[in-house]
Design a protein around this motif. Structure first.
Motif, PDB file in Angstrom:
ATOM      1  N   LEU A  51      37.182  18.107 -13.464  1.00  0.00           N
ATOM      2  CA  LEU A  51      35.991  17.748 -13.125  1.00  0.00           C
ATOM      3  C   LEU A  51      35.621  18.287 -11.449  1.00  0.00           C
ATOM      4  N   ASP A  52      34.810  18.832 -11.394  1.00  0.00           N
ATOM      5  CA  ASP A  52      34.058  19.276  -9.963  1.00  0.00           C
ATOM      6  C   ASP A  52      33.449  18.130  -9.496  1.00  0.00           C
ATOM      7  N   SER A  53      34.006  17.128  -8.747  1.00  0.00           N
ATOM      8  CA  SER A  53      33.363  15.826  -8.484  1.00  0.00           C
ATOM      9  C   SER A  53      32.160  16.052  -7.377  1.00  0.00           C
ATOM     10  N   GLU A  54      32.176  16.967  -6.557  1.00  0.00           N
ATOM     11  CA  GLU A  54      31.148  17.300  -5.618  1.00  0.00           C
ATOM     12  C   GLU A  54      29.871  17.708  -6.566  1.00  0.00           C
ATOM     13  N   LYS A  55      29.961  18.558  -7.396  1.00  0.00           N
ATOM     14  CA  LYS A  55      28.819  19.041  -8.040  1.00  0.00           C
ATOM     15  C   LYS A  55      28.322  17.793  -9.227  1.00  0.00           C
ATOM     16  N   ALA A  56      29.041  17.013  -9.631  1.00  0.00           N
ATOM     17  CA  ALA A  56      29.087  15.668 -10.398  1.00  0.00           C
ATOM     18  C   ALA A  56      28.121  15.007  -9.515  1.00  0.00           C
ATOM     19  N   LEU A  57      28.497  14.653  -8.249  1.00  0.00           N
ATOM     20  CA  LEU A  57      27.933  13.927  -7.407  1.00  0.00           C
ATOM     21  C   LEU A  57      26.493  14.427  -6.809  1.00  0.00           C
ATOM     22  N   ALA A  58      26.371  15.616  -6.627  1.00  0.00           N
ATOM     23  CA  ALA A  58      25.337  16.201  -6.290  1.00  0.00           C
ATOM     24  C   ALA A  58      24.223  16.129  -7.412  1.00  0.00           C
ATOM     25  N   TRP A  59      24.580  16.131  -8.632  1.00  0.00           N
ATOM     26  CA  TRP A  59      23.822  16.038  -9.785  1.00  0.00           C
ATOM     27  C   TRP A  59      23.302  14.446 -10.148  1.00  0.00           C
ATOM     28  N   LEU A  60      24.191  13.563  -9.737  1.00  0.00           N
ATOM     29  CA  LEU A  60      23.808  12.261  -9.815  1.00  0.00           C
ATOM     30  C   LEU A  60      22.800  11.739  -8.696  1.00  0.00           C
ATOM     31  N   VAL A  62      20.425  13.635  -7.297  1.00  0.00           N
ATOM     32  CA  VAL A  62      19.144  14.180  -7.742  1.00  0.00           C
ATOM     33  C   VAL A  62      18.377  13.724  -9.007  1.00  0.00           C
ATOM     34  N   GLY A  63      19.101  12.667  -9.680  1.00  0.00           N
ATOM     35  CA  GLY A  63      18.638  12.101 -10.966  1.00  0.00           C
ATOM     36  C   GLY A  63      19.300  12.256 -12.263  1.00  0.00           C
ATOM     37  N   ALA A  64      20.247  13.332 -12.442  1.00  0.00           N
ATOM     38  CA  ALA A  64      20.931  13.306 -13.789  1.00  0.00           C
ATOM     39  C   ALA A  64      21.573  11.927 -14.261  1.00  0.00           C
ATOM     40  N   GLN A  65      21.148  11.677 -15.587  1.00  0.00           N
ATOM     41  CA  GLN A  65      21.645  10.792 -16.130  1.00  0.00           C
ATOM     42  C   GLN A  65      22.820  10.963 -17.186  1.00  0.00           C
ATOM     43  N   PRO A  66      24.097  10.412 -16.736  1.00  0.00           N
ATOM     44  CA  PRO A  66      25.150  10.507 -17.688  1.00  0.00           C
ATOM     45  C   PRO A  66      25.204   9.908 -19.044  1.00  0.00           C
ATOM     46  N   SER A  67      25.831  10.418 -19.980  1.00  0.00           N
ATOM     47  CA  SER A  67      25.885   9.862 -21.275  1.00  0.00           C
ATOM     48  C   SER A  67      26.944   8.797 -21.151  1.00  0.00           C
ATOM     49  N   LEU A  68      27.032   7.725 -22.262  1.00  0.00           N
ATOM     50  CA  LEU A  68      27.971   6.783 -21.849  1.00  0.00           C
ATOM     51  C   LEU A  68      29.513   7.402 -21.816  1.00  0.00           C
ATOM     52  N   VAL A  69      29.766   8.221 -22.555  1.00  0.00           N
ATOM     53  CA  VAL A  69      31.137   8.777 -22.266  1.00  0.00           C
ATOM     54  C   VAL A  69      31.427   9.675 -20.912  1.00  0.00           C
ATOM     55  N   CYS A  70      30.199  10.266 -20.516  1.00  0.00           N
ATOM     56  CA  CYS A  70      30.300  10.621 -19.308  1.00  0.00           C
ATOM     57  C   CYS A  70      30.311   9.849 -18.275  1.00  0.00           C
ATOM     58  N   ARG A  71      29.625   8.821 -18.236  1.00  0.00           N
ATOM     59  CA  ARG A  71      29.880   7.788 -17.214  1.00  0.00           C
ATOM     60  C   ARG A  71      31.020   7.227 -17.061  1.00  0.00           C
ATOM     61  N   ARG A  72      31.732   6.980 -18.515  1.00  0.00           N
ATOM     62  CA  ARG A  72      33.129   6.574 -18.166  1.00  0.00           C
ATOM     63  C   ARG A  72      34.054   7.514 -17.578  1.00  0.00           C
ATOM     64  N   ILE A  73      34.041   8.585 -17.834  1.00  0.00           N
ATOM     65  CA  ILE A  73      34.756   9.900 -17.109  1.00  0.00           C
ATOM     66  C   ILE A  73      34.435   9.970 -15.889  1.00  0.00           C
ATOM     67  N   LEU A  74      33.139   9.657 -15.235  1.00  0.00           N
ATOM     68  CA  LEU A  74      32.758  10.022 -14.009  1.00  0.00           C
ATOM     69  C   LEU A  74      33.261   8.702 -13.182  1.00  0.00           C
ATOM     70  N   SER A  75      33.373   7.341 -13.806  1.00  0.00           N
ATOM     71  CA  SER A  75      33.971   6.226 -13.300  1.00  0.00           C
ATOM     72  C   SER A  75      35.136   6.468 -12.937  1.00  0.00           C
ATOM     73  N   TYR A  76      35.994   7.021 -14.082  1.00  0.00           N
ATOM     74  CA  TYR A  76      37.340   7.217 -14.028  1.00  0.00           C
ATOM     75  C   TYR A  76      37.915   8.010 -12.989  1.00  0.00           C
ATOM     76  N   GLU A  77      37.095   9.115 -12.867  1.00  0.00           N
ATOM     77  CA  GLU A  77      37.357  10.083 -11.558  1.00  0.00           C
ATOM     78  C   GLU A  77      36.664   9.454 -10.085  1.00  0.00           C
ATOM     79  N   GLY A  78      36.078   8.388 -10.308  1.00  0.00           N
ATOM     80  CA  GLY A  78      35.712   8.075  -8.860  1.00  0.00           C
ATOM     81  C   GLY A  78      34.465   8.765  -8.447  1.00  0.00           C
ATOM     82  N   VAL A  79      33.555   9.296  -9.312  1.00  0.00           N
ATOM     83  CA  VAL A  79      32.352   9.618  -8.905  1.00  0.00           C
ATOM     84  C   VAL A  79      31.245   8.797  -8.470  1.00  0.00           C
ATOM     85  N   LEU A  80      31.306   7.784  -9.409  1.00  0.00           N
ATOM     86  CA  LEU A  80      30.424   6.684  -9.500  1.00  0.00           C
ATOM     87  C   LEU A  80      30.844   5.923  -8.287  1.00  0.00           C
ATOM     88  N   LEU A  81      31.744   5.496  -7.931  1.00  0.00           N
ATOM     89  CA  LEU A  81      32.264   4.549  -6.738  1.00  0.00           C
ATOM     90  C   LEU A  81      31.718   5.491  -5.602  1.00  0.00           C
TER      91      LEU A  81
END
Length: 175
Positions: A51-60, A62-81
């Motif tokens: 995962l490119d966490s910088e791009k994911a964080l940038a999209w979050l 600006v308002g992108a909404q992750p799906s349920l599984v993607c939310r868990r993946i982003l949490s696992y990778e620390g992007v949501l933290l």
């Protein structure tokens, strides 16, 4: 336009592989997307996540909404933290250095957990291999013992049969 971070399926039947993409919510699941930010392979143990966490964080941000599984993946990778910590910095609760230190400590602990799981799986595989080798050696020893026992019984059965005709031959000329 509503934007979602979601999985795009690819791979073979019964062996799925997913791309993590940013797409319009009205676009088809495997169709048009805006940007690919990573991949997810659930077929490995533990699952492989690139995962490119910088791009994911940038999209979050600006308002992108992750799906349920993607939310868990982003949490696992620390992007949501990381997004949560940036919110604290923006509010003035703590400084950027403190936020970076917290995130680095969490990431080091997460990496340690993943490494421990991989080491545990490797140790379990090595233990299972040793047990199977020991069981196979035991079966081979039992088979060799059974073959040796049959050979002894066959030799014992042939020995008296050879001695009996020799005695008869020896007795007939003496009479």
């Amino acid at each position: 336009m509503a934007v979602a971070i979601r999985l795009q399926r690819s791979g073979k039947k019964n062996y799925a592989f997913y791309h993590i993409v940013v797409a319009d919510t009205k676009a088809p699941r495997d169709g048009r997307f805006i940007e690919q930010i990573g991949s997810y392979n659930p077929n490995t143990n533990p699952a492989t996540i690139l995962l490119d966490s910088e791009k994911a964080l940038a999209w979050l941000n600006v308002g992108a909404q992750p799906s349920l599984v993607c939310r868990r993946i982003l949490s696992y990778e620390g992007v949501l933290l990381r997004k949560h910590l940036q919110g604290g910095v923006a509010k003035g609760a703590f400084t950027q250095e403190v936020a970076d230190a917290k995130w680095n400590a969490w990431k080091a602990e997460q990496d340690k957990k993943v490494a421990a799981k991989i080491a545990g799986l490797d140790a379990a595989a090595a233990k299972a291999y040793k047990e199977s080798q020991a069981a196979e050696a035991k079966v081979n020893a039992e088979r060799a013992e059974a073959i040796a026992k049959k050979a002894q019984e066959a030799a014992a059965a042939e020995a008296p049969a050879e001695e009996a005709p020799a005695e008869e031959v020896a007795e007939t000329p003496a009479e």
